[in-house]
Scaffold this motif. Sequence first.
Motif, PDB file in Angstrom:
ATOM      1  N   LEU A  10      55.289  64.650  45.211  1.00  0.00           N
ATOM      2  CA  LEU A  10      53.835  64.636  45.389  1.00  0.00           C
ATOM      3  C   LEU A  10      53.276  66.023  45.715  1.00  0.00           C
ATOM      4  N   ASN A  11      54.148  66.984  45.949  1.00  0.00           N
ATOM      5  CA  ASN A  11      53.731  68.340  46.285  1.00  0.00           C
ATOM      6  C   ASN A  11      53.223  69.045  45.030  1.00  0.00           C
ATOM      7  N   LEU A  12      51.992  69.579  45.100  1.00  0.00           N
ATOM      8  CA  LEU A  12      51.376  70.229  43.944  1.00  0.00           C
ATOM      9  C   LEU A  12      51.222  71.740  44.122  1.00  0.00           C
ATOM     10  N   ASP A  13      51.809  72.280  45.167  1.00  0.00           N
ATOM     11  CA  ASP A  13      51.763  73.718  45.444  1.00  0.00           C
ATOM     12  C   ASP A  13      50.340  74.256  45.589  1.00  0.00           C
ATOM     13  N   LEU A  16      45.961  73.120  50.585  1.00  0.00           N
ATOM     14  CA  LEU A  16      44.886  72.279  51.092  1.00  0.00           C
ATOM     15  C   LEU A  16      44.911  70.897  50.438  1.00  0.00           C
ATOM     16  N   MET A  17      45.178  70.856  49.144  1.00  0.00           N
ATOM     17  CA  MET A  17      45.280  69.573  48.440  1.00  0.00           C
ATOM     18  C   MET A  17      46.506  68.801  48.939  1.00  0.00           C
ATOM     19  N   ASP A  18      47.625  69.484  49.072  1.00  0.00           N
ATOM     20  CA  ASP A  18      48.843  68.817  49.537  1.00  0.00           C
ATOM     21  C   ASP A  18      48.670  68.253  50.941  1.00  0.00           C
ATOM     22  N   ASN A  19      48.027  68.997  51.822  1.00  0.00           N
ATOM     23  CA  ASN A  19      47.788  68.504  53.187  1.00  0.00           C
ATOM     24  C   ASN A  19      46.907  67.257  53.178  1.00  0.00           C
ATOM     25  N   THR A  20      45.878  67.280  52.360  1.00  0.00           N
ATOM     26  CA  THR A  20      44.995  66.108  52.247  1.00  0.00           C
ATOM     27  C   THR A  20      45.755  64.922  51.688  1.00  0.00           C
ATOM     28  N   HIS A  21      46.588  65.152  50.698  1.00  0.00           N
ATOM     29  CA  HIS A  21      47.382  64.074  50.117  1.00  0.00           C
ATOM     30  C   HIS A  21      48.381  63.521  51.129  1.00  0.00           C
ATOM     31  N   ARG A  22      48.984  64.396  51.900  1.00  0.00           N
ATOM     32  CA  ARG A  22      49.942  63.954  52.925  1.00  0.00           C
ATOM     33  C   ARG A  22      49.221  63.084  53.965  1.00  0.00           C
ATOM     34  N   GLU A  23      48.015  63.481  54.363  1.00  0.00           N
ATOM     35  CA  GLU A  23      47.221  62.678  55.295  1.00  0.00           C
ATOM     36  C   GLU A  23      46.913  61.311  54.692  1.00  0.00           C
ATOM     37  N   LEU A 105      47.393  50.733  46.015  1.00  0.00           N
ATOM     38  CA  LEU A 105      47.184  52.170  46.204  1.00  0.00           C
ATOM     39  C   LEU A 105      48.518  52.908  46.288  1.00  0.00           C
ATOM     40  N   ALA A 106      49.515  52.279  46.892  1.00  0.00           N
ATOM     41  CA  ALA A 106      50.840  52.890  46.994  1.00  0.00           C
ATOM     42  C   ALA A 106      51.473  53.075  45.615  1.00  0.00           C
ATOM     43  N   LEU A 107      51.117  52.229  44.667  1.00  0.00           N
ATOM     44  CA  LEU A 107      51.603  52.366  43.288  1.00  0.00           C
ATOM     45  C   LEU A 107      50.745  53.347  42.495  1.00  0.00           C
ATOM     46  N   TRP A 108      49.428  53.288  42.718  1.00  0.00           N
ATOM     47  CA  TRP A 108      48.480  54.113  41.967  1.00  0.00           C
ATOM     48  C   TRP A 108      48.566  55.589  42.340  1.00  0.00           C
ATOM     49  N   PHE A 109      48.626  55.880  43.626  1.00  0.00           N
ATOM     50  CA  PHE A 109      48.473  57.257  44.077  1.00  0.00           C
ATOM     51  C   PHE A 109      49.487  58.236  43.475  1.00  0.00           C
ATOM     52  N   PRO A 110      50.784  57.934  43.444  1.00  0.00           N
ATOM     53  CA  PRO A 110      51.713  58.907  42.856  1.00  0.00           C
ATOM     54  C   PRO A 110      51.377  59.242  41.400  1.00  0.00           C
ATOM     55  N   GLN A 111      50.971  58.235  40.638  1.00  0.00           N
ATOM     56  CA  GLN A 111      50.606  58.492  39.241  1.00  0.00           C
ATOM     57  C   GLN A 111      49.366  59.384  39.163  1.00  0.00           C
ATOM     58  N   HIS A 112      48.381  59.095  40.000  1.00  0.00           N
ATOM     59  CA  HIS A 112      47.156  59.891  40.023  1.00  0.00           C
ATOM     60  C   HIS A 112      47.470  61.331  40.434  1.00  0.00           C
ATOM     61  N   ALA A 113      48.241  61.489  41.489  1.00  0.00           N
ATOM     62  CA  ALA A 113      48.564  62.825  41.993  1.00  0.00           C
ATOM     63  C   ALA A 113      49.385  63.621  40.979  1.00  0.00           C
ATOM     64  N   GLN A 114      50.354  62.966  40.342  1.00  0.00           N
ATOM     65  CA  GLN A 114      51.252  63.673  39.432  1.00  0.00           C
ATOM     66  C   GLN A 114      50.646  63.910  38.057  1.00  0.00           C
ATOM     67  N   SER A 115      49.504  63.310  37.777  1.00  0.00           N
ATOM     68  CA  SER A 115      48.855  63.559  36.488  1.00  0.00           C
ATOM     69  C   SER A 115      47.528  64.276  36.714  1.00  0.00           C
ATOM     70  N   MET A 116      46.527  63.549  37.140  1.00  0.00           N
ATOM     71  CA  MET A 116      45.193  64.139  37.263  1.00  0.00           C
ATOM     72  C   MET A 116      45.120  65.248  38.308  1.00  0.00           C
ATOM     73  N   ASP A 117      45.677  65.008  39.481  1.00  0.00           N
ATOM     74  CA  ASP A 117      45.624  66.038  40.525  1.00  0.00           C
ATOM     75  C   ASP A 117      46.504  67.231  40.172  1.00  0.00           C
ATOM     76  N   ALA A 118      47.627  66.985  39.517  1.00  0.00           N
ATOM     77  CA  ALA A 118      48.488  68.093  39.096  1.00  0.00           C
ATOM     78  C   ALA A 118      47.766  68.971  38.081  1.00  0.00           C
ATOM     79  N   ALA A 119      47.048  68.358  37.150  1.00  0.00           N
ATOM     80  CA  ALA A 119      46.271  69.131  36.171  1.00  0.00           C
ATOM     81  C   ALA A 119      45.168  69.921  36.871  1.00  0.00           C
ATOM     82  N   LEU A 120      44.517  69.303  37.844  1.00  0.00           N
ATOM     83  CA  LEU A 120      43.480  70.008  38.599  1.00  0.00           C
ATOM     84  C   LEU A 120      44.083  71.177  39.371  1.00  0.00           C
TER      85      LEU A 120
END
Length: 168
Positions: A10-13, A16-23, A105-120
């Motif tokens: 889930l780490n996107l390097d 600030l985004m990673d900290n928010t995602h971890r929270e 949400l536990a199923l959705w979030f990793p997909q969202h983070a690893q696709s849309m958030d990773a692209a962002l």
Amino acid sequence: MAQLEWSDALNLDLPLMDNTHREFVDLLAEVAHADDPQLLSRWRVLVDHTAEHFGQEDAWMLSTRFASGNCHSMQHKVVLQVMREGIALAESGDLQPIRVMASELALWFPQHAQSMDAALALHLRRVGFDPATGVVHAPQALPGDLIQGCGGATCSEHSEQPQEEAAA
């Protein structure tokens, strides 16, 4: 019930985004482990955090030429609307939808983070965007046209993959 734990996947390097995602992951875990008397209050904290989280990412997209109606922002709006509906249902005494939503949400979030958030995150790094200050350090790297899709190669003509990866 599906549960989510923070992992390197889930780490996107982008700190600030990673900290928010971890929270987000931590608050979702608190909801998953809450007993009935605590559930609604924990859910409200998660919804409030998610509203700020999505608002922050939406502001970053707006600052760096993502169109306001892109699919990433639209997904934020829909997920947040459903989460808020969970509050209304719980206030009327029905807690089960929140438990189902937390699992989803536990199923959705990793997909969202690893696709849309990773692209962002990749886009933000490319344009030298500093999330803490909102400064774009490489304005010449901003796209000429608004990014209409999610920012990834699969839903936008503005691929966020380096050309070497796209050619592979």
